[in-house]
Design a protein around this motif. Structure first.
Motif, short mmCIF file in Angstrom:
data_model
loop_
_atom_site.label_atom_id
_atom_site.label_comp_id
_atom_site.label_asym_id
_atom_site.label_seq_id
_atom_site.Cartn_x
_atom_site.Cartn_y
_atom_site.Cartn_z
N GLU A 168 19.38 -3.64 1.67
CA GLU A 168 18.24 -4.27 1.01
C GLU A 168 17.76 -5.50 1.79
O GLU A 168 16.56 -5.68 2.02
CB GLU A 168 18.65 -4.66 -0.41
N GLU A 169 18.71 -6.34 2.19
CA GLU A 169 18.36 -7.56 2.92
C GLU A 169 17.70 -7.24 4.26
O GLU A 169 16.74 -7.88 4.66
CB GLU A 169 19.61 -8.41 3.15
N THR A 170 18.23 -6.25 4.96
CA THR A 170 17.70 -5.88 6.27
C THR A 170 16.30 -5.28 6.17
O THR A 170 15.40 -5.67 6.91
CB THR A 170 18.64 -4.86 6.96
N GLU A 171 16.14 -4.35 5.24
CA GLU A 171 14.88 -3.61 5.18
C GLU A 171 13.75 -4.38 4.50
O GLU A 171 12.58 -4.13 4.80
CB GLU A 171 15.08 -2.25 4.50
N LEU A 172 14.06 -5.29 3.61
CA LEU A 172 12.99 -5.96 2.86
C LEU A 172 12.76 -7.42 3.25
O LEU A 172 11.94 -8.09 2.63
CB LEU A 172 13.27 -5.86 1.36
N VAL A 173 13.46 -7.91 4.26
CA VAL A 173 13.35 -9.34 4.59
C VAL A 173 11.90 -9.75 4.87
O VAL A 173 11.44 -10.77 4.37
CB VAL A 173 14.30 -9.73 5.75
N GLU A 174 11.19 -8.98 5.64
CA GLU A 174 9.79 -9.33 5.93
C GLU A 174 8.90 -9.13 4.71
O GLU A 174 8.06 -9.97 4.40
CB GLU A 174 9.26 -8.50 7.10
N ALA A 175 9.09 -8.02 4.02
CA ALA A 175 8.23 -7.69 2.88
C ALA A 175 8.36 -8.72 1.77
O ALA A 175 7.36 -9.13 1.17
CB ALA A 175 8.56 -6.30 2.35
N GLY A 186 0.80 -1.22 0.00
CA GLY A 186 0.00 0.00 0.00
C GLY A 186 0.84 1.27 0.00
O GLY A 186 0.41 2.30 0.51
N GLY A 187 2.03 1.20 -0.56
CA GLY A 187 2.90 2.38 -0.64
C GLY A 187 3.77 2.62 0.58
O GLY A 187 4.57 3.55 0.59
N MET A 188 3.66 1.78 1.60
CA MET A 188 4.44 2.04 2.81
C MET A 188 5.94 1.76 2.64
O MET A 188 6.74 2.14 3.48
CB MET A 188 3.87 1.30 4.02
N PHE A 189 6.32 1.13 1.52
CA PHE A 189 7.74 0.87 1.26
C PHE A 189 8.30 1.82 0.20
O PHE A 189 9.42 1.65 -0.25
CB PHE A 189 7.94 -0.58 0.81
N ARG A 190 7.50 2.81 -0.19
CA ARG A 190 7.88 3.71 -1.29
C ARG A 190 9.25 4.37 -1.07
O ARG A 190 10.07 4.41 -1.98
CB ARG A 190 6.80 4.76 -1.50
N GLU A 191 9.50 4.89 0.12
CA GLU A 191 10.77 5.58 0.38
C GLU A 191 11.95 4.61 0.32
O GLU A 191 13.01 4.95 -0.22
CB GLU A 191 10.73 6.28 1.73
N VAL A 192 11.78 3.43 0.88
CA VAL A 192 12.86 2.43 0.86
C VAL A 192 13.13 2.00 -0.59
O VAL A 192 14.29 1.92 -1.02
CB VAL A 192 12.52 1.22 1.74
N VAL A 193 12.08 1.75 -1.35
CA VAL A 193 12.23 1.35 -2.75
C VAL A 193 12.93 2.45 -3.54
O VAL A 193 13.85 2.17 -4.32
CB VAL A 193 10.85 0.98 -3.37
N ALA A 194 12.53 3.70 -3.34
CA ALA A 194 13.16 4.81 -4.05
C ALA A 194 14.65 4.89 -3.72
O ALA A 194 15.49 5.10 -4.60
CB ALA A 194 12.47 6.13 -3.72
N LYS A 195 14.99 4.69 -2.45
CA LYS A 195 16.40 4.74 -2.04
C LYS A 195 17.17 3.58 -2.67
O LYS A 195 18.28 3.77 -3.18
CB LYS A 195 16.49 4.69 -0.51
N LEU A 196 16.59 2.39 -2.66
CA LEU A 196 17.27 1.23 -3.26
C LEU A 196 17.50 1.46 -4.76
O LEU A 196 18.56 1.14 -5.28
CB LEU A 196 16.48 -0.04 -3.01
N LEU A 197 16.52 2.02 -5.44
CA LEU A 197 16.67 2.28 -6.87
C LEU A 197 17.76 3.32 -7.13
O LEU A 197 18.53 3.19 -8.08
CB LEU A 197 15.34 2.72 -7.47
#
Length: 196
Positions: free
Chosen positions: A181-188, A120-131
């Motif tokens: 990436e591994e730390t922030e997205l492991v659950e997602a 629902g967009g709650m990972f938008r900032e993390v995704v933008a940073k990873l990109l």
């Protein structure tokens, strides 16, 4: 921020990930240990890339230790299992750097948007940073390819030093990026995608 700057114009030392600007991913309350285990499959993929990069680092360390002069770099690299990759792509990373770029392209075109949409967009900032970090990695891959080609054409100490510095910067950036990436997205990854 990399998306706002032409990375190709920056000096090598200025290419960084701005780790202090990394947002934290929100917790996924419904994620279980099983989801986290599935999410950690990404780390196994990343370990493969890091092992391949370690082969390049071993070659550079041999030369720096005086076991082989820079003029012998081509013979050393061509004696490795990566020889075909080196010939095919004309750089130290060869196939593995190409595969790393493909890995990032898949994440950027598929995995990250799916996580962002499912969350629902709650990972938008993390995704933008990873990109944005992918942009830095890709710039370093391009530079390493050019440095390796230049070294093969002119195996001088100066060209070796430039190729080695570029490689080390790439390895440092990739290790940091993978860890984030591994730390922030492991659950997602485990919860929203089921696995990688």
């Amino acid at each position: 921020m990399p998306g706002m700057t032409d990375l190709s114009t920056l000096p090598l030392d200025d290419l960084d990930l701005d780790e202090s600007a990394r947002p934290k991913a929100p917790k996924v309350p419904a994620a279980t240990d099983r989801h986290r285990r599935q999410g950690r499959q990404l780390a196994a993929i990343h370990r493969h890339y890091l092992m391949e990069m370690a082969q390049i680092g071993a070659v550079l360390a041999r030369i720096e230790a005086g076991d082989a002069p820079p003029k012998d770099l081509k013979q050393i690299v061509l004696s490795l299992d990566m020889a075909e990759n080196f010939r095919a792509f004309g750089n130290l990373c060869g196939h593995e750097c190409r595969m790393l770029k493909i890995h990032h392209d898949i994440e950027g075109a598929d995995m990250f948007p799916r996580i962002d949409a499912a969350g629902g967009g709650m990972f938008r900032e993390v995704v933008a940073k990873l990109l944005s970090e992918h942009e830095v990695v890709h710039e370093l891959i391009i530079r390493l390819g050019r440095a390796a080609e230049a070294l093969v054409e002119d195996p001088s100490e100066a060209k070796f030093a430039h190729a080695a510095a570029t490689y080390r910067k790439l390895e440092e950036i990739v290790r940091s990026h993978f860890g984030y990436e591994e730390t922030e997205l492991v659950e997602a990854i485990g919860y929203y995608l089921g696995s990688v």
